[in-house]
Write a protein that holds these residues in place. Structure first.
Motif, PDB file in Angstrom:
ATOM      1  N   TRP A 352       0.851  -1.189   0.000  1.00  0.00           N
ATOM      2  CA  TRP A 352       0.000   0.000   0.000  1.00  0.00           C
ATOM      3  C   TRP A 352       0.887   1.239   0.000  1.00  0.00           C
ATOM      4  CZ3 TRP A 352      -5.470  -0.277   0.351  1.00  0.00           C
ATOM      5  CH2 TRP A 352      -5.991  -1.554   0.551  1.00  0.00           C
ATOM      6  N   LYS A 353       0.406   2.309  -0.681  1.00  0.00           N
ATOM      7  CA  LYS A 353       1.184   3.558  -0.768  1.00  0.00           C
ATOM      8  C   LYS A 353       0.281   4.740  -0.415  1.00  0.00           C
ATOM      9  CE  LYS A 353       4.703   5.537  -3.831  1.00  0.00           C
ATOM     10  NZ  LYS A 353       5.811   4.836  -3.180  1.00  0.00           N
ATOM     11  N   SER A 354       0.833   5.724   0.264  1.00  0.00           N
ATOM     12  CA  SER A 354       0.036   6.863   0.721  1.00  0.00           C
ATOM     13  C   SER A 354      -0.479   7.719  -0.433  1.00  0.00           C
ATOM     14  CB  SER A 354       0.857   7.738   1.670  1.00  0.00           C
ATOM     15  OG  SER A 354       2.011   8.230   1.030  1.00  0.00           O
ATOM     16  N   VAL A 355      -1.647   8.315  -0.208  1.00  0.00           N
ATOM     17  CA  VAL A 355      -2.263   9.246  -1.162  1.00  0.00           C
ATOM     18  C   VAL A 355      -2.107  10.647  -0.583  1.00  0.00           C
ATOM     19  CG1 VAL A 355      -4.385   9.895  -2.354  1.00  0.00           C
ATOM     20  CG2 VAL A 355      -3.899   7.478  -1.872  1.00  0.00           C
ATOM     21  N   ALA A 356      -1.318  11.494  -1.232  1.00  0.00           N
ATOM     22  CA  ALA A 356      -0.946  12.791  -0.673  1.00  0.00           C
ATOM     23  C   ALA A 356      -2.144  13.671  -0.358  1.00  0.00           C
ATOM     24  CB  ALA A 356      -0.006  13.524  -1.636  1.00  0.00           C
ATOM     25  N   ALA A 357      -3.167  13.653  -1.228  1.00  0.00           N
ATOM     26  CA  ALA A 357      -4.319  14.540  -1.048  1.00  0.00           C
ATOM     27  C   ALA A 357      -5.126  14.226   0.199  1.00  0.00           C
ATOM     28  CB  ALA A 357      -5.225  14.471  -2.281  1.00  0.00           C
ATOM     29  N   ASN A 358      -4.928  13.023   0.739  1.00  0.00           N
ATOM     30  CA  ASN A 358      -5.707  12.605   1.908  1.00  0.00           C
ATOM     31  C   ASN A 358      -4.829  12.251   3.103  1.00  0.00           C
ATOM     32  OD1 ASN A 358      -7.100  11.043  -0.748  1.00  0.00           O
ATOM     33  ND2 ASN A 358      -8.402  12.482   0.373  1.00  0.00           N
ATOM     34  N   SER A 359      -3.592  12.718   3.094  1.00  0.00           N
ATOM     35  CA  SER A 359      -2.654  12.374   4.168  1.00  0.00           C
ATOM     36  C   SER A 359      -2.005  13.624   4.735  1.00  0.00           C
ATOM     37  CB  SER A 359      -1.562  11.433   3.638  1.00  0.00           C
ATOM     38  OG  SER A 359      -2.125  10.263   3.083  1.00  0.00           O
ATOM     39  N   LYS A 360      -1.721  13.606   6.035  1.00  0.00           N
ATOM     40  CA  LYS A 360      -1.048  14.742   6.670  1.00  0.00           C
ATOM     41  C   LYS A 360      -0.111  14.240   7.768  1.00  0.00           C
ATOM     42  CE  LYS A 360      -4.810  15.607   9.968  1.00  0.00           C
ATOM     43  NZ  LYS A 360      -5.694  16.614  10.562  1.00  0.00           N
ATOM     44  N   LEU A 361       0.987  14.959   7.920  1.00  0.00           N
ATOM     45  CA  LEU A 361       1.976  14.665   8.946  1.00  0.00           C
ATOM     46  C   LEU A 361       2.284  15.990   9.645  1.00  0.00           C
ATOM     47  CD1 LEU A 361       5.183  12.500   8.463  1.00  0.00           C
ATOM     48  CD2 LEU A 361       5.080  14.424  10.016  1.00  0.00           C
ATOM     49  N   GLU A 362       1.861  16.086  10.907  1.00  0.00           N
ATOM     50  CA  GLU A 362       1.962  17.343  11.647  1.00  0.00           C
ATOM     51  C   GLU A 362       2.858  17.178  12.872  1.00  0.00           C
ATOM     52  OE1 GLU A 362      -2.405  19.247  11.053  1.00  0.00           O
ATOM     53  OE2 GLU A 362      -2.334  17.357  12.163  1.00  0.00           O
ATOM     54  N   THR A 372       4.727  25.698  19.062  1.00  0.00           N
ATOM     55  CA  THR A 372       4.833  25.994  17.637  1.00  0.00           C
ATOM     56  C   THR A 372       4.348  24.783  16.859  1.00  0.00           C
ATOM     57  OG1 THR A 372       6.707  27.504  17.930  1.00  0.00           O
ATOM     58  CG2 THR A 372       6.402  26.539  15.745  1.00  0.00           C
ATOM     59  N   ALA A 373       3.374  25.013  15.966  1.00  0.00           N
ATOM     60  CA  ALA A 373       2.809  23.930  15.163  1.00  0.00           C
ATOM     61  C   ALA A 373       3.416  23.951  13.767  1.00  0.00           C
ATOM     62  CB  ALA A 373       1.291  24.069  15.076  1.00  0.00           C
ATOM     63  N   GLY A 374       3.489  22.787  13.144  1.00  0.00           N
ATOM     64  CA  GLY A 374       4.036  22.716  11.799  1.00  0.00           C
ATOM     65  C   GLY A 374       3.625  21.423  11.113  1.00  0.00           C
ATOM     66  N   ALA A 375       4.153  21.217   9.921  1.00  0.00           N
ATOM     67  CA  ALA A 375       3.811  20.022   9.158  1.00  0.00           C
ATOM     68  C   ALA A 375       4.903  19.740   8.130  1.00  0.00           C
ATOM     69  CB  ALA A 375       2.466  20.196   8.453  1.00  0.00           C
TER      70      ALA A 375
END
Length: 510
Positions: A352-362, A372-375
C-alpha cells in the motif's frame, strides 16, 4: 509551606495598610511583605544546591533598594538603577522552575537589571512626551511604565517562563523603593500580581494554556498603558493615534511568530484598556473622556486582525468521518489514538502507498505556553501487509524542504544550517526494524535518518477506516511519535523545545 508564606504576606499587607501615614514605616513594612512574597515564589524551584544563593540574591535586591532609600537625595538619583546587578551573583547556576530549566546566565540576570532600569527609561520618555505632545508628565510616566511592563513581561516569560517575570518584578521594586516613588510602588504590585498569577496558573490543574501566554499579558499591560497615555495627552487626535499605533506594533509581532503578538495581544489590550476605564478620573468633568473609544476601536478590528493572523491551513481532504477539512491547528488538540480501530483481514494483504491529497503529517514543539505547530507537506508512506492483514514493513520518506511552521520568516531559519540543513540533507527517512501488535495498535521501532543522524524512534499507529473512493479501496491509519531533535545534531534549547510531538493521518491505496 507556601500556603503559610502566602498567608504571612497577606497579614503583613494588612498591617502595612495602617502604616500609610508614615512613609518610612510603610516602605519598611511593604519591603518585608515583598520579601515574603519572593520566598513564597521561590517554592516553584525544585531542590537545587544553588537555590539559597538564588533566593538571597533576589532578597538582596529588595534589601539594597530599601537601604538606598535611607540615603541622601544625591545617591538616590543614581544608585537605584544599579540594584538589579545583584542578580548577576548566581550566574552559572542551573535549576528547574515549575518544570522549566533555568540556566542562570547573564542574559537571564538582565531581566532583573531591566526591571531596575524601567523607571529611568520611563523618565526619558517623559521628557519627550511633555515637550512634543504636551502630555501630563506624571500620567505619561505611568502609561510608559505599563507599556514597558507589557514588552518585558512578554520577553521574560518567553525566555525564562514565569521566573523571568519574577526577576523583572524584583528588579523594578528594588529600584522604585530606593527612589521613594509612591507611584512606582503601586505599579510594582501590578508586576508582582502578574508573576503570582502565572505562578499559580502553572500550579493549578485544568487551566487553559492560553492564560499563561506572554503575548496575552503583554496586551493586558500595554492596554492599561495605552488608556493612561490617552488620558495624559491633551490633543484628542494624538491621544488616540499614539496608543493605537503602539498596540498595532505589538500586535503585528505575530507576523514574525504567532507566540509574539497576534490576536491574544489584541484581546489582552481590550481587557487592559477596559479595566483601566474604571480607574480613570478625567480632569475635565464637563467633557467625555475620548479614551473610552479605545476598547471599542480594538473590538471593531478583532475579526479583521484574527483573520490576518490565521495560520495557513493544510489543504488535506480527510477520509475520517469529521465532516470538516483538517487544519494544522484546532481549538483543542485531541489524541489521534482515541479514534476507534478497525480490524484488517487477509483480503488487505499486499503493498500500500500513501495518497498525498488525503494524508497529513503534523508536529508541535515548545513549552506549553508557546507551542509551535508545523507540518511536512511532501511525504510518501509505503506499508506492506502480510496475509493476516498485519504490518510487515513500514517506510516513510519526507522531503526536508517541505517542512513548514506556516511562517515564512521562521521557516527560513528552520530550514537553514542552524537547524535541519534542508539543502545538505534533502530527505528524512523512517524505516521500520521491529513491529509489534499490541491489542488494536502497532508499536513500530525503526530508524529515523534526520539531519545526518540515524536514531531509533518508536511510532504508535492504528488502522481506523476502510473506505472506497473513486472506485478504489483505501485504508486510513493514524498515529503519533516523539522525536528528540537534540539527537539529530541540533542544540538543546528550552525556549524552542527539544521534544517534537508528531501526529499523522495517512490514507493508503494499492
Amino acid at each position: 509551606m507556601e500556603n503559610y508564606l502566602g498567608l504571612g504576606v497577606g497579614i503583613i499587607a494588612i498591617i502595612t495598610a495602617f502604616l500609610v501615614r508614615s512613609a518610612f514605616f510603610f516602605r519598611t513594612s511593604l519591603s518585608i511583605a515583598i520579601g515574603g512574597l519572593i520566598v513564597a515564589l521561590t517554592n516553584g524551584f525544585e531542590q537545587d544546591p544553588s537555590l539559597d544563593m538564588i533566593c538571597f540574591s533576589l532578597l538582596g535586591i529588595v534589601a539594597l533598594g530599601y537601604l538606598i532609600s535611607l540615603l541622601s537625595a544625591k545617591i538616590r538619583m543614581v544608585a537605584p538603577y544599579f540594584v538589579g546587578l545583584l542578580a548577576l551573583i548566581p550566574v552559572g547556576a542551573k535549576a528547574t522552575y515549575q518544570g522549566f530549566e533555568v540556566n542562570w546566565t547573564a542574559e537571564v540576570a538582565m531581566f532583573a537589571v531591566i526591571g531596575s532600569l524601567i523607571p529611568l527609561l520611563a523618565k526619558i520618555k517623559d521628557y519627550f512626551a511633555v515637550r512634543w505632545f504636551k502630555a501630563d508628565k506624571k500620567e505619561f510616566d505611568a502609561a510608559v511604565s505599563l507599556v514597558y511592563f507589557g514588552l518585558f513581561v512578554f520577553a521574560s516569560s518567553f525566555f525564562v517562563s514565569t521566573f523571568g517575570v519574577i526577576l523583572l518584578a524584583v528588579g523594578y521594586f528594588g529600584s522604585v523603593v530606593a527612589l521613594r516613588s509612591n507611584a512606582g510602588l503601586q505599579l510594582s504590585i501590578v508586576l508582582f500580581a502578574v508573576a503570582w498569577i502565572l505562578f499559580s496558573l502553572n500550579s493549578l490543574e485544568g487551566i487553559s494554556d492560553s492564560l499563561q501566554k506572554g503575548n496575552l499579558w503583554m496586551g493586558i499591560l500595554a492596554g492599561l498603558g495605552a488608556l493612561w497615555a490617552c488620558r495624559s495627552m491633551k490633543n484628542v487626535f494624538l491621544g488616540l493615534f499614539i496608543p493605537i499605533l503602539i498596540l498595532a506594533v505589538l500586535i503585528s509581532f505575530g507576523l514574525i511568530n504567532e507566540n509574539f503578538g497576534g490576536t491574544p495581544t489584541l484581546l489582552g489590550a481590550i481587557i487592559g484598556s477596559s479595566l483601566a476605564l474604571a480607574l480613570v478620573e478625567y480632569s475635565d468633568g464637563n467633557k467625555p473622556f475620548p479614551g473610552i473609544l479605545l476598547p471599542l476601536i480594538l473590538m471593531g478590528f478583532t475579526n479583521t486582525v484574527d483573520s490576518l493572523f490565521q495560520p495557513e491551513k493544510l489543504k488535506v481532504e480527510t477520509l475520517l468521518d469529521t465532516g470538516k477539512e483538517s487544519s494544522n491547528q484546532t481549538a483543542k488538540k485531541k489524541d489521534v489514538m482515541d479514534i476507534p480501530a478497525i480490524a484488517l483481514t487477509d483480503g488487505d494483504a499486499g503493498a500500500w502507498k500513501s495518497v498525498a491529497a488525503n494524508s497529513k503529517l503534523e508536529f508541535e514543539v515548545g513549552p506549553p505556553a508557546s507551542r509551535t505547530a508545523g507540518a511536512i507537506k511532501d511525504f510518501t508512506t509505503d506499508i506492506h501487509l502480510d496475509k493476516a492483514g498485519v504490518i510487515k514493513s513500514l517506510q516513510v520518506t519526507m522531503k526536508s524542504e517541505s517542512l513548514t511552521t506556516f511562517n515564512d520568516i521562521r521557516d527560513e531559519s528552520v530550514l537553514s544550517d542552524e537547524f535541519i540543513k534542508s539543502e545538505k540533507y534533502p530527505k528524512i527517512i523512517y524505516t521500520s526494524k521491529k513491529i509489534e501488535k499490541v491489542g488494536e495498535d502497532y508499536k513500530i521501532t525503526g530508524d529515523l535518518e534526520f539531519v545526518g543522524m540515524k536514531v531509533e524512534v518508536v511510532v504508535n499507529l492504528r488502522f481506523v477506516s476502510k473506505v472506497t473512493k473513486d472506485g478504489s479501496e483505501m485504508l486510513v491509519f493514524v498515529g503519533k511519535s516523539v522525536v528528540d531533535r537534540t539527537k539529530h545534531n541540533m542544540t538543546s534549547d528550552s525556549k524552542i523545545g527539544d521534544l517534537v510531538d508528531v501526529t499523522f493521518e495517512v490514507a493508503l491505496a494499492r
